[in-house]
Enzyme design. Structure first.
Site, PDB file in Angstrom:
ATOM      1  NE  ARG A   1      34.213 -10.822 117.829  1.00 22.44           N
ATOM      2  CZ  ARG A   1      34.065  -9.481 117.855  1.00 22.44           C
ATOM      3  NH1 ARG A   1      32.911  -8.924 117.571  1.00 22.44           N
ATOM      4  NH2 ARG A   1      35.079  -8.709 118.160  1.00 22.44           N
TER       5      ARG A   1
ATOM      6  CG  HIS B   1      35.133  -5.874 122.494  1.00 24.50           C
ATOM      7  ND1 HIS B   1      34.504  -6.615 121.520  1.00 24.50           N
ATOM      8  CD2 HIS B   1      34.640  -4.622 122.374  1.00 24.50           C
ATOM      9  CE1 HIS B   1      33.661  -5.845 120.845  1.00 24.50           C
ATOM     10  NE2 HIS B   1      33.712  -4.635 121.338  1.00 24.50           N
TER      11      HIS B   1
ATOM     12  CD  GLU C   1      34.883  -2.181 115.844  1.00 22.73           C
ATOM     13  OE1 GLU C   1      34.832  -1.208 116.607  1.00 22.73           O
ATOM     14  OE2 GLU C   1      33.921  -2.536 115.147  1.00 22.73           O
TER      15      GLU C   1
ATOM     16  CG  ASN D   1      33.462  -5.891 114.020  1.00 17.67           C
ATOM     17  OD1 ASN D   1      33.367  -7.093 113.785  1.00 17.67           O
ATOM     18  ND2 ASN D   1      33.811  -5.417 115.206  1.00 17.67           N
TER      19      ASN D   1
ATOM     20  CE1 TYR E   1      27.346  -2.388 114.177  1.00 16.45           C
ATOM     21  CE2 TYR E   1      29.741  -2.454 114.107  1.00 16.45           C
ATOM     22  CZ  TYR E   1      28.549  -2.864 114.663  1.00 16.45           C
ATOM     23  OH  TYR E   1      28.548  -3.772 115.693  1.00 16.45           O
TER      24      TYR E   1
ATOM     25  CD  GLU F   1      31.240  -5.879 116.850  1.00 17.65           C
ATOM     26  OE1 GLU F   1      30.761  -4.745 116.653  1.00 17.65           O
ATOM     27  OE2 GLU F   1      32.133  -6.117 117.683  1.00 17.65           O
TER      28      GLU F   1
HETATM   29  C1  BGC Z   1      32.012  -2.412 118.670  1.00 15.75           C
HETATM   30  C2  BGC Z   1      30.891  -2.791 119.611  1.00 15.75           C
HETATM   31  C3  BGC Z   1      29.829  -1.718 119.573  1.00 15.75           C
HETATM   32  C4  BGC Z   1      29.280  -1.642 118.169  1.00 15.75           C
HETATM   33  C5  BGC Z   1      28.174  -0.614 117.998  1.00 15.75           C
HETATM   34  C6  BGC Z   1      31.559  -1.831 117.352  1.00 15.75           C
HETATM   35  O1  BGC Z   1      32.403  -0.758 117.018  1.00 15.75           O
HETATM   36  O2  BGC Z   1      32.883  -3.495 118.495  1.00 15.75           O
HETATM   37  O3  BGC Z   1      31.422  -2.970 120.889  1.00 15.75           O
HETATM   38  O4  BGC Z   1      28.816  -1.942 120.507  1.00 15.75           O
HETATM   39  O5  BGC Z   1      30.305  -1.265 117.281  1.00 15.75           O
HETATM   40  O6  BGC Z   1      28.656   0.666 118.257  1.00 15.75           O
HETATM   41  C1  BGC Z   2      30.822   4.826 112.588  1.00 12.76           C
HETATM   42  C2  BGC Z   2      30.781   3.301 112.567  1.00 12.76           C
HETATM   43  C3  BGC Z   2      31.732   2.734 113.605  1.00 12.76           C
HETATM   44  C4  BGC Z   2      31.422   3.306 114.949  1.00 12.76           C
HETATM   45  C5  BGC Z   2      32.377   2.797 115.970  1.00 12.76           C
HETATM   46  C6  BGC Z   2      30.592   5.343 113.964  1.00 12.76           C
HETATM   47  O1  BGC Z   2      30.777   6.720 113.986  1.00 12.76           O
HETATM   48  O2  BGC Z   2      29.842   5.357 111.736  1.00 12.76           O
HETATM   49  O3  BGC Z   2      31.187   2.827 111.310  1.00 12.76           O
HETATM   50  O4  BGC Z   2      31.606   1.343 113.665  1.00 12.76           O
HETATM   51  O5  BGC Z   2      31.492   4.741 114.903  1.00 12.76           O
HETATM   52  O6  BGC Z   2      31.917   3.051 117.276  1.00 12.76           O
END
Ligand code: BGC
Ligand code: BGC
Length: 440
Positions: free
Chosen positions: A82, A126, A171, A293, A295, A353
């Site tokens: 991707r 993006h 996003e 995505n 995190y 992601e």
């Molecule tokens: C984004 C990426 C970024 C990653 C880590 C995502 O929100 O799509 O471009 O590098 O988080 O911050």
């Molecule tokens: C959040 C992540 C999010 C990121 C995006 C952070 O503050 O904890 O969940 O993907 O921002 O850049």
């Protein structure tokens, strides 16, 4: 370090494992072959905006070193890649004339991927909007949605004979928040709730692009949303209400109109006449899949600052180099929760992601644990009946981490930003072993 033995057992046949990148974060070559400036060029060259004064001028120099990067992916053994297409490379001012050398670059990249048996999954936006469009209002302006769909059509006209799967936007929530509400990312506006039209115009652009891509034979079109399971910081009524509100802004604002054809009611009234007749029908043009995505979860409390909610730390879990909490179960909970919320309206899901930043180094056992934990949680979600078709790691290699510059490193491959030398990390070897084992 033991290789990733057994890591990929228990996933359905055809489950796709890939890596993700984005154009501005890796390509460099910002003024080459006719590329126009983007909002990220302007922003990163504005003093004080990016840590250490870093810019994406060179980044990983992927624009020149792409054959080496494709070879790294082929050796790794991933099913898919991707990447994102830089709109200002293809159409330097965001409308009108196309820049053939820019399209040629992606054309060669796609051919090289397919030759090595790697599926191409391009994202059309993006965050690197052509600066000329920002000068006309950017995503605050409705016309940007129309320009985006035209651009999507042009790219598909060129690549659509080989690429049948597309991601429209990456996003939109983060682009609205960072770019237009708080200003920590390009274009750096801090409009707070005044940024809401950016949500609607991105969604409209998405819907129009879905139609443009389908007309050109695309078989799988999706959007990538950043989703977080949201938990209240306490049982207190005010915190619970704040968490629900946050969930609406972060998750439902972008999932509901696409999957259900309607905004949550209070958001619809906040948007007011930004929404025109027929828009929701366009936005809810069926997608074939949803990109997510993930995190970390969000823990939210009530607040009487400028905003009615605020983020609280999640205690008792490891944190990444960025300070983000590591909660693999959050991925399972998110997916199971989405299925409960949307039921049969939820299309198949791809995790587009997931990954973490670690401190510099080749021995990244932290990343190995992070990825292993999240794949385990994903397997549980699939066992619980959620239709997940793929998992893409952020990122193939260290890159320009937006406002953080180069010091947050997310790569399976380490990049020395002085010499641009690439060195596979332990996590790369670990994943490689798992991918080999799966093939045998
Ligand atoms: C984004 C990426 C970024 C990653 C880590 C995502 O929100 O799509 O471009 O590098 O988080 O911050
Ligand atoms: C959040 C992540 C999010 C990121 C995006 C952070 O503050 O904890 O969940 O993907 O921002 O850049």
């Amino acid at each position: 370090m033991v290789g990733g033995v057994g890591l990929l057992t228990g996933f359905p046949d055809g489950f796709e494992v890939g890596v993700s990148t984005a154009a501005y974060q890796i390509e460099g070559a910002i003024a080459e072959d006719g590329r126009g400036p983007s909002v990220w060029d302007t922003f990163s060259h504005t003093p004080g905006r990016i840590k250490n004064g870093d810019t994406g001028d060179v980044a990983c120099d992927h624009y020149h070193r792409w054959p080496e990067d494709v070879a790294l992916m082929a050796d790794l053994g991933v099913d898919a890649y991707r990447f994102s297409i830089a709109w200002p490379r293809v159409q330097p001012t965001g409308s009108g004339a196309l820049n053939r050398p820019g399209l040629d670059f992606y054309d060669r990249l796609v051919d090289a991927l397919l030759e090595r048996g790697i599926a191409a999954l391009p994202t059309l936006f993006h965050w690197d909007l052509p600066q000329a469009l920002e000068d006309q209002g950017g995503w605050l302006s409705r016309s940007t949605a129309e320009r985006f769909a035209e651009y999507a059509g042009h790219v598909a006209d060129r690549l659509g004979d080989r690429v049948h799967r597309w991601i429209t936007l990456n996003e939109p929530v983060v682009h609205m928040a960072d770019g237009y509400a708080f200003g920590g990312g390009a274009p750096g506006q801090a409009l707070m709730f005044g940024a809401l039209p950016v949500a609607h115009h991105q969604l409209l652009g998405h819907g129009l692009a879905v139609r443009a891509l389908r007309e050109r034979g695309a078989t799988q079109v999706m959007i990538t949303n950043n989703c977080s399971p949201v938990q209240p910081a306490s049982d207190d009524e005010a915190d619970v209400a704040a968490a629900t509100l946050y969930d609406n802004f972060h998750n439902r604002l972008f999932n509901d109109p696409i999957l259900l054809g309607a905004y949550p009611e209070f958001l619809e009234s906040l948007l007011g006449d930004v929404i025109r007749d027929g828009d929701l029908a366009i936005i809810s043009t069926p997608v074939d899949a949803l990109g997510i995505n993930y995190y970390n979860p969000m823990r939210i409390a009530a607040s009487d600052s400028d905003l009615p909610f605020e983020q609280r730390p999640i205690e008792g879990v490891p944190t990444t180099a960025f300070g983000w909490p590591v909660v693999p179960d959050g991925l399972r909970d998110l997916l199971v929760g989405l299925r409960e919320t949307y039921g049969s309206a939820l299309p198949p899901i791809y995790i587009t992601e997931n990954g973490c930043s670690t401190d510099d180094g080749i021995g990244d056992s932290f990343r190995v644990d992070y990825l292993g934990g999240h794949l385990g949680a994903l397997r549980q979600a699939i066992e619980a009946g959620v239709d997940v078709r793929g998992y893409y790691i952020w990122s193939l290699m260290d890159n320009f981490e937006w406002a953080e510059g180069y010091h947050q490193r997310f790569g399976l491959v380490h990049v020395d930003f002085e010499t641009l030398e690439r060195t596979p990390r332990d996590s790369y070897r670990w994943l490689q072993t798992a991918l080999q084992e799966r093939k045998s």
